[in-house]
Motif scaffolding. Structure first.
Motif, PDB file in Angstrom:
ATOM      1  N   SER A  11       0.837  -1.080  -0.012  1.00 57.60           N
ATOM      2  CA  SER A  11       0.027   0.030  -0.050  1.00 57.60           C
ATOM      3  C   SER A  11       0.828   1.153   0.086  1.00 57.60           C
ATOM      4  O   SER A  11       0.383   2.276  -0.612  1.00 57.60           O
ATOM      5  CB  SER A  11      -0.819  -0.041   1.425  1.00 57.60           C
ATOM      6  OG  SER A  11      -1.960  -1.115   1.168  1.00 57.60           O
ATOM      7  N   VAL A  12       1.744   1.182   0.694  1.00 55.37           N
ATOM      8  CA  VAL A  12       2.830   2.218   0.776  1.00 55.37           C
ATOM      9  C   VAL A  12       3.350   2.468  -0.403  1.00 55.37           C
ATOM     10  O   VAL A  12       3.362   3.686  -0.892  1.00 55.37           O
ATOM     11  CB  VAL A  12       4.168   2.061   1.958  1.00 55.37           C
ATOM     12  CG1 VAL A  12       4.921   3.111   1.763  1.00 55.37           C
ATOM     13  CG2 VAL A  12       3.296   2.191   3.254  1.00 55.37           C
ATOM     14  N   CYS A  13       3.814   1.581  -1.208  1.00 53.72           N
ATOM     15  CA  CYS A  13       4.668   1.873  -2.593  1.00 53.72           C
ATOM     16  C   CYS A  13       3.504   2.425  -3.746  1.00 53.72           C
ATOM     17  O   CYS A  13       4.018   3.398  -4.365  1.00 53.72           O
ATOM     18  CB  CYS A  13       5.044   0.532  -3.031  1.00 53.72           C
ATOM     19  SG  CYS A  13       6.507  -0.120  -2.155  1.00 53.72           S
ATOM     20  N   LEU A  14       2.239   1.874  -3.574  1.00 59.70           N
ATOM     21  CA  LEU A  14       1.302   2.484  -4.371  1.00 59.70           C
ATOM     22  C   LEU A  14       0.952   3.794  -4.202  1.00 59.70           C
ATOM     23  O   LEU A  14       0.281   4.276  -5.129  1.00 59.70           O
ATOM     24  CB  LEU A  14       0.127   1.512  -4.323  1.00 59.70           C
ATOM     25  CG  LEU A  14       0.390   0.108  -4.802  1.00 59.70           C
ATOM     26  CD1 LEU A  14      -1.069  -0.536  -4.775  1.00 59.70           C
ATOM     27  CD2 LEU A  14       0.569   0.333  -6.524  1.00 59.70           C
ATOM     28  N   LEU A  15       0.822   4.363  -2.866  1.00 64.37           N
ATOM     29  CA  LEU A  15       0.157   5.707  -2.644  1.00 64.37           C
ATOM     30  C   LEU A  15       1.101   6.612  -2.214  1.00 64.37           C
ATOM     31  O   LEU A  15       0.692   7.793  -1.591  1.00 64.37           O
ATOM     32  CB  LEU A  15      -0.747   5.374  -1.319  1.00 64.37           C
ATOM     33  CG  LEU A  15      -1.893   4.486  -1.374  1.00 64.37           C
ATOM     34  CD1 LEU A  15      -2.463   4.152  -0.276  1.00 64.37           C
ATOM     35  CD2 LEU A  15      -2.865   5.250  -2.373  1.00 64.37           C
ATOM     36  N   ALA A  16       2.529   6.355  -2.461  1.00 65.90           N
ATOM     37  CA  ALA A  16       3.331   7.329  -1.851  1.00 65.90           C
ATOM     38  C   ALA A  16       4.165   8.378  -2.800  1.00 65.90           C
ATOM     39  O   ALA A  16       5.159   8.993  -2.939  1.00 65.90           O
ATOM     40  CB  ALA A  16       4.520   6.726  -1.149  1.00 65.90           C
ATOM     41  N   ALA A  17       3.378   8.479  -4.228  1.00 66.49           N
ATOM     42  CA  ALA A  17       4.207   9.116  -5.449  1.00 66.49           C
ATOM     43  C   ALA A  17       4.187  10.659  -5.201  1.00 66.49           C
ATOM     44  O   ALA A  17       5.026  11.336  -5.815  1.00 66.49           O
ATOM     45  CB  ALA A  17       3.656   8.741  -6.725  1.00 66.49           C
ATOM     46  N   LEU A  18       3.098  11.385  -4.570  1.00 63.80           N
ATOM     47  CA  LEU A  18       2.718  12.458  -5.088  1.00 63.80           C
ATOM     48  C   LEU A  18       3.990  13.381  -4.686  1.00 63.80           C
ATOM     49  O   LEU A  18       4.404  14.459  -5.374  1.00 63.80           O
ATOM     50  CB  LEU A  18       1.565  13.039  -4.049  1.00 63.80           C
ATOM     51  CG  LEU A  18       1.063  14.406  -4.344  1.00 63.80           C
ATOM     52  CD1 LEU A  18       1.062  14.916  -5.910  1.00 63.80           C
ATOM     53  CD2 LEU A  18      -0.020  14.711  -3.384  1.00 63.80           C
ATOM     54  N   CYS A  19       4.556  13.300  -3.567  1.00 63.62           N
ATOM     55  CA  CYS A  19       5.333  14.439  -3.153  1.00 63.62           C
ATOM     56  C   CYS A  19       6.778  13.893  -3.275  1.00 63.62           C
ATOM     57  O   CYS A  19       7.687  14.605  -2.577  1.00 63.62           O
ATOM     58  CB  CYS A  19       5.310  14.749  -1.771  1.00 63.62           C
ATOM     59  SG  CYS A  19       3.625  15.838  -1.535  1.00 63.62           S
ATOM     60  N   ALA A  20       7.222  12.972  -3.757  1.00 63.70           N
ATOM     61  CA  ALA A  20       8.375  12.589  -3.908  1.00 63.70           C
ATOM     62  C   ALA A  20       9.045  12.750  -5.175  1.00 63.70           C
ATOM     63  O   ALA A  20       8.600  12.571  -6.133  1.00 63.70           O
ATOM     64  CB  ALA A  20       8.403  10.676  -3.624  1.00 63.70           C
ATOM     65  N   GLY A  21      10.273  12.901  -5.055  1.00 63.93           N
ATOM     66  CA  GLY A  21      11.435  13.174  -6.321  1.00 63.93           C
ATOM     67  C   GLY A  21      12.091  11.893  -6.457  1.00 63.93           C
ATOM     68  O   GLY A  21      11.948  10.946  -5.818  1.00 63.93           O
ATOM     69  N   GLY A  83      13.891   9.807  -1.447  1.00 63.59           N
ATOM     70  CA  GLY A  83      13.311  10.086  -2.731  1.00 63.59           C
ATOM     71  C   GLY A  83      11.797   9.723  -2.703  1.00 63.59           C
ATOM     72  O   GLY A  83      11.050  10.005  -3.382  1.00 63.59           O
ATOM     73  N   SER A  84      11.378   8.775  -2.002  1.00 62.32           N
ATOM     74  CA  SER A  84      10.186   8.243  -1.867  1.00 62.32           C
ATOM     75  C   SER A  84       9.664   7.799  -0.557  1.00 62.32           C
ATOM     76  O   SER A  84      10.518   7.253   0.321  1.00 62.32           O
ATOM     77  CB  SER A  84       9.895   7.137  -2.844  1.00 62.32           C
ATOM     78  OG  SER A  84      10.744   6.067  -2.530  1.00 62.32           O
ATOM     79  N   ALA A  85       8.371   7.844  -0.514  1.00 62.96           N
ATOM     80  CA  ALA A  85       7.872   7.492   0.918  1.00 62.96           C
ATOM     81  C   ALA A  85       8.231   5.981   1.416  1.00 62.96           C
ATOM     82  O   ALA A  85       8.475   5.757   2.682  1.00 62.96           O
ATOM     83  CB  ALA A  85       6.370   7.590   1.225  1.00 62.96           C
ATOM     84  N   ASP A  86       8.242   5.254   0.454  1.00 60.38           N
ATOM     85  CA  ASP A  86       8.485   3.676   0.811  1.00 60.38           C
ATOM     86  C   ASP A  86       9.647   3.432   1.269  1.00 60.38           C
ATOM     87  O   ASP A  86       9.941   2.351   1.970  1.00 60.38           O
ATOM     88  CB  ASP A  86       8.141   2.770  -0.354  1.00 60.38           C
ATOM     89  CG  ASP A  86       8.942   3.209  -1.807  1.00 60.38           C
ATOM     90  OD1 ASP A  86       8.610   4.166  -2.316  1.00 60.38           O
ATOM     91  OD2 ASP A  86       9.742   2.252  -2.159  1.00 60.38           O
TER      92      ASP A  86
END
Length: 343
Positions: A11-21, A83-86
């Motif tokens: 779930s984390v990998c799928l939902l964490a895209a917005l604010c990450a570069g 770079g990403s929440a995951d």
């Protein structure tokens, strides 16, 4: 338990895209948090293990980080960026981070999948999404999008849900009245702009700024945050927030209160001193300083806490839940998800 944890990480990998570069994890200190208190009950300074993502999610904390490096903060902050929440949420769940800046709906996902082990401390970024147009001035309002093609990123996540909601609230059916072509990342949209004379797109900051540097005829046509506010529905378009481990908040209420004060002061500094703050954003490798200086005024950096935070986020989560319950972890979080400091 292992199956549940693997489901959470997915779930984390799928939902964490917005604010990450893009970027690698950085850690500026490794000290663990302490739990020492004085005999009088006043908490001694502690080390708070703080995490953040590249992009607008972390821009508001740069003065706090600078003050920490100068030794002028009450507590010490051991900062880790990714770079990403995951990359960071597993550390949060395993007790290796105390406070983390993430997409606000991801906080609800973690709460729902970890038996309430995290709470929402504050909203730190409102909407950073814009409808932009290159090579024309045809987009003046939502109705002017009827029959148009919109290039966008964020399918299956909050950008899609926010766009669909605002289209519907303004009388447009996302499935029939517009054509939305989803791209995997903003750079693909920038490439589309280079290939076509006229492009309408939905982009987040700071990628809007990056694209404007490349195309002089690119303009911002619709601010999704302003459009959401104009609905006057009691909620706000929330991009990111600060979550805290529930156990840490219970053990260190004074440290959490002090953090919120120092963080609020940091956001005020960033908004009031854009050029100086941009240099700090570059220094901490969050975004290039030149990009940050142009982007900060459009990143809606805030520090909203308490009941105001709860009201804002509850309405926002209801919109997301109505479109896709999985976007908030399957169910709306309980009242205990919202950290309301006791006076």
């Amino acid at each position: 338990m292992m199956k549940k944890f693997l489901a959470l990480l997915l779930s984390v990998c799928l939902l964490a895209a917005l604010c990450a570069g893009c970027g690698s994890t950085q850690t500026t200190a490794e000290d663990p948090a302490t739990d020492e208190t004085t005999a009088a009950g006043t908490e001694d300074p502690v080390t708070i293990r703080l995490g953040g993502l590249k992009g607008p999610t972390s821009m508001g904390m740069v003065k706090l980080l600078s003050d920490n490096d100068a030794g002028t903060t009450t507590n010490h902050y051991a900062f880790t960026m990714a770079g990403s929440a995951d990359e960071l949420t597993p550390k949060m769940l395993q007790g290796e981070l105390d406070i983390l800046a993430v997409p606000v709906n991801l906080g609800s996902v973690l709460y729902n999948n970890s038996e309430g082990s995290v709470q929402l401390l504050a909203v730190n970024t409102l909407g950073v999404i814009y409808i932009v147009e290159k090579g024309g001035q045809t987009v003046t309002d939502w109705e002017s999008l009827r029959g148009q093609t919109i290039y966008a990123t964020g399918k299956g996540s909050t950008p899609e849900y926010a766009l669909n909601y605002l289209l519907e609230e303004n009388g447009l059916d996302p499935a029939t009245d517009v054509t939305i072509e989803w791209k995997s990342e903003p750079s693909e949209i920038v490439a589309q702009m280079a290939a076509e004379d006229h492009v309408i797109a939905m982009l987040p900051q700071p990628f809007v700024t990056v694209a404007q540097d490349k195309f002089s005829d690119l303009q911002i046509s619709i601010d999704l945050t302003e459009e959401w506010d104009s609905l006057d529905n009691g909620s706000q378009l929330n991009t990111a927030g600060l979550i805290v481990r529930t156990e840490f908040a219970q053990e260190h209420p004074e440290a959490v209160a002090t953090f919120l004060k120092e963080y609020a002061a940091s956001t005020e500094y960033v908004n009031a001193n854009v050029a100086e703050a941009a240099q700090l954003v570059g220094q901490y490798d969050i975004v290039e300083a030149s990009v940050a200086e142009k982007a900060i005024p459009y990143c809606n950096i805030v520090c909203i806490t308490g009941e105001e935070m709860k009201t804002s986020v509850e309405g926002y989560f209801q919109v997301l839940f109505d479109q896709n319950p999985a976007s908030v972890g399957g169910t709306l979080p309980g009242d205990d998800f919202y950290y309301i400091a006791q006076e």
